[in-house]
Design a protein around this motif. Structure first.
Motif, mmCIF file in Angstrom:
data_model
loop_
_atom_site.group_PDB
_atom_site.id
_atom_site.type_symbol
_atom_site.label_atom_id
_atom_site.label_comp_id
_atom_site.label_asym_id
_atom_site.label_seq_id
_atom_site.Cartn_x
_atom_site.Cartn_y
_atom_site.Cartn_z
ATOM 1 N N LEU A 162 11.896 21.139 7.443
ATOM 2 C CA LEU A 162 11.945 22.586 7.632
ATOM 3 C C LEU A 162 11.410 22.865 9.033
ATOM 4 N N ASP A 163 12.320 22.999 9.993
ATOM 5 C CA ASP A 163 11.921 23.157 11.387
ATOM 6 C C ASP A 163 11.972 24.623 11.794
ATOM 7 N N LEU A 164 10.892 25.095 12.366
ATOM 8 C CA LEU A 164 10.806 26.464 12.837
ATOM 9 C C LEU A 164 11.658 26.642 14.096
ATOM 10 N N VAL A 165 12.539 27.636 14.068
ATOM 11 C CA VAL A 165 13.374 27.957 15.214
ATOM 12 C C VAL A 165 12.770 29.125 15.990
ATOM 13 N N ASP A 166 12.306 30.146 15.254
ATOM 14 C CA ASP A 166 11.757 31.327 15.913
ATOM 15 C C ASP A 166 10.785 32.024 14.968
ATOM 16 N N VAL A 167 9.861 32.770 15.551
ATOM 17 C CA VAL A 167 8.888 33.528 14.759
ATOM 18 C C VAL A 167 8.560 34.823 15.493
ATOM 19 N N VAL A 168 8.473 35.907 14.733
ATOM 20 C CA VAL A 168 8.014 37.188 15.271
ATOM 21 C C VAL A 168 6.952 37.731 14.320
ATOM 22 N N ALA A 169 6.008 38.497 14.889
ATOM 23 C CA ALA A 169 4.915 39.057 14.088
ATOM 24 C C ALA A 169 4.638 40.479 14.549
ATOM 25 N N ASP A 170 4.236 41.307 13.582
ATOM 26 C CA ASP A 170 3.897 42.687 13.884
ATOM 27 C C ASP A 170 2.915 43.182 12.827
ATOM 28 N N THR B 172 0.025 42.208 8.095
ATOM 29 C CA THR B 172 0.842 41.614 9.149
ATOM 30 C C THR B 172 2.176 41.177 8.563
ATOM 31 N N LYS B 173 3.251 41.544 9.230
ATOM 32 C CA LYS B 173 4.594 41.117 8.822
ATOM 33 C C LYS B 173 5.040 40.021 9.783
ATOM 34 N N VAL B 174 5.561 38.946 9.226
ATOM 35 C CA VAL B 174 6.024 37.812 10.022
ATOM 36 C C VAL B 174 7.429 37.448 9.559
ATOM 37 N N ALA B 175 8.329 37.278 10.505
ATOM 38 C CA ALA B 175 9.679 36.802 10.199
ATOM 39 C C ALA B 175 9.878 35.466 10.897
ATOM 40 N N THR B 176 10.427 34.515 10.171
ATOM 41 C CA THR B 176 10.723 33.218 10.769
ATOM 42 C C THR B 176 12.181 32.863 10.518
ATOM 43 N N GLN B 177 12.722 32.083 11.434
ATOM 44 C CA GLN B 177 14.025 31.457 11.237
ATOM 45 C C GLN B 177 13.758 29.963 11.160
ATOM 46 N N LEU B 178 14.291 29.327 10.127
ATOM 47 C CA LEU B 178 14.057 27.907 9.891
ATOM 48 C C LEU B 178 15.372 27.147 9.866
ATOM 49 N N ALA C 260 0.033 37.009 19.077
ATOM 50 C CA ALA C 260 0.181 35.669 19.661
ATOM 51 C C ALA C 260 -0.585 34.641 18.831
ATOM 52 N N ILE C 261 -1.753 35.023 18.343
ATOM 53 C CA ILE C 261 -2.551 34.125 17.487
ATOM 54 C C ILE C 261 -1.818 33.866 16.177
ATOM 55 N N VAL C 262 -1.250 34.913 15.591
ATOM 56 C CA VAL C 262 -0.503 34.756 14.335
ATOM 57 C C VAL C 262 0.697 33.838 14.546
ATOM 58 N N ARG C 263 1.452 34.072 15.623
ATOM 59 C CA ARG C 263 2.615 33.210 15.888
ATOM 60 C C ARG C 263 2.190 31.757 16.073
ATOM 61 N N SER C 264 1.068 31.536 16.748
ATOM 62 C CA SER C 264 0.555 30.175 16.944
ATOM 63 C C SER C 264 0.170 29.541 15.601
ATOM 64 N N LEU C 265 -0.480 30.299 14.749
ATOM 65 C CA LEU C 265 -0.855 29.811 13.407
ATOM 66 C C LEU C 265 0.389 29.438 12.609
ATOM 67 N N VAL C 266 1.398 30.285 12.654
ATOM 68 C CA VAL C 266 2.637 30.018 11.921
ATOM 69 C C VAL C 266 3.336 28.782 12.492
ATOM 70 N N ARG C 267 3.405 28.676 13.801
ATOM 71 C CA ARG C 267 4.035 27.484 14.412
ATOM 72 C C ARG C 267 3.314 26.199 14.019
ATOM 73 N N TRP D 229 -5.271 39.312 6.488
ATOM 74 C CA TRP D 229 -6.378 38.560 7.072
ATOM 75 C C TRP D 229 -6.041 37.067 7.175
ATOM 76 N N GLY D 230 -4.806 36.760 7.598
ATOM 77 C CA GLY D 230 -4.392 35.375 7.836
ATOM 78 C C GLY D 230 -3.924 34.611 6.621
ATOM 79 N N ARG D 231 -3.920 35.237 5.463
ATOM 80 C CA ARG D 231 -3.448 34.590 4.223
ATOM 81 C C ARG D 231 -2.119 35.194 3.789
ATOM 82 N N MET D 232 -1.191 34.327 3.383
ATOM 83 C CA MET D 232 0.088 34.815 2.879
ATOM 84 C C MET D 232 -0.130 35.463 1.520
ATOM 85 N N ILE D 233 0.261 36.727 1.416
ATOM 86 C CA ILE D 233 0.202 37.368 0.100
ATOM 87 C C ILE D 233 1.602 37.510 -0.491
ATOM 88 N N GLU D 234 2.617 37.511 0.387
ATOM 89 C CA GLU D 234 4.013 37.522 -0.063
ATOM 90 C C GLU D 234 4.834 36.633 0.854
#
Length: 141
Positions: A69-77, A83-89, A4-11, A113-118
């Motif tokens: 670039l508007d975020l439509v959806d985000v999932v994290a695991d 951490t893997k994150v998928a977004t739809q924009l 939930a924290i990751v999704r909030s950060l991404v949003r 650790w909260g930084r994008m590596i890829e």
């Protein structure tokens, strides 16, 4: 809770990016980020490093001024170290001829650790190429 924290950060980051603050995404990037924008267009990229990532956003703004670039959806695991994150924009802009550009992009991120590596981005490159050709044709009239 962590996801939930990751999704909030991404949003929060995408809200800033959508408002034109591309540095919000750059700030989230690891210094040695690998960024790939798939496709054989002027925006296609396979680059490394935060500065190259920043330059790609400059190219995006140059090719599609006022792009949103508007975020439509985000999932994290995953765990904090992988951490893997998928977004739809939703990607929108007004082209030089006044027509609207609208596309969908899917982004696959790996965070450590909260930084994008890829960061891998897939967008309908046929629609993107047509938009970039419209811009090019108007500039060369």
């Amino acid at each position: 809770m962590y996801h939930a924290i990751v999704r909030s950060l991404v949003r929060r980051t995408w809200r800033r990016v959508s408002a034109g603050d591309f540095d919000a995404a750059v700030a989230m990037a690891h210094p040695d980020i690998r960024f790939r924008f798939v496709g054989d267009t002027a925006l296609g990229a396979d680059i490394r490093g935060r500065e190259s990532f920043r330059k790609w956003f400059s190219a995006l703004e140059r090719h599609l001024p006022g792009v949103r670039l508007d975020l439509v959806d985000v999932v994290a695991d995953g765990w904090p170290w992988n951490t893997k994150v998928a977004t739809q924009l939703r990607v929108t802009a007004t082209l030089a001829d006044g027509t609207s550009y609208c596309n969908t992009a899917i982004q696959w991120l790996t965070l450590r650790w909260g930084r994008m590596i890829e960061d891998l981005v897939l967008e309908d490159t046929l629609a993107l190429d047509a938009a970039l050709r419209t811009k090019h044709a108007i500039e060369h009239r």
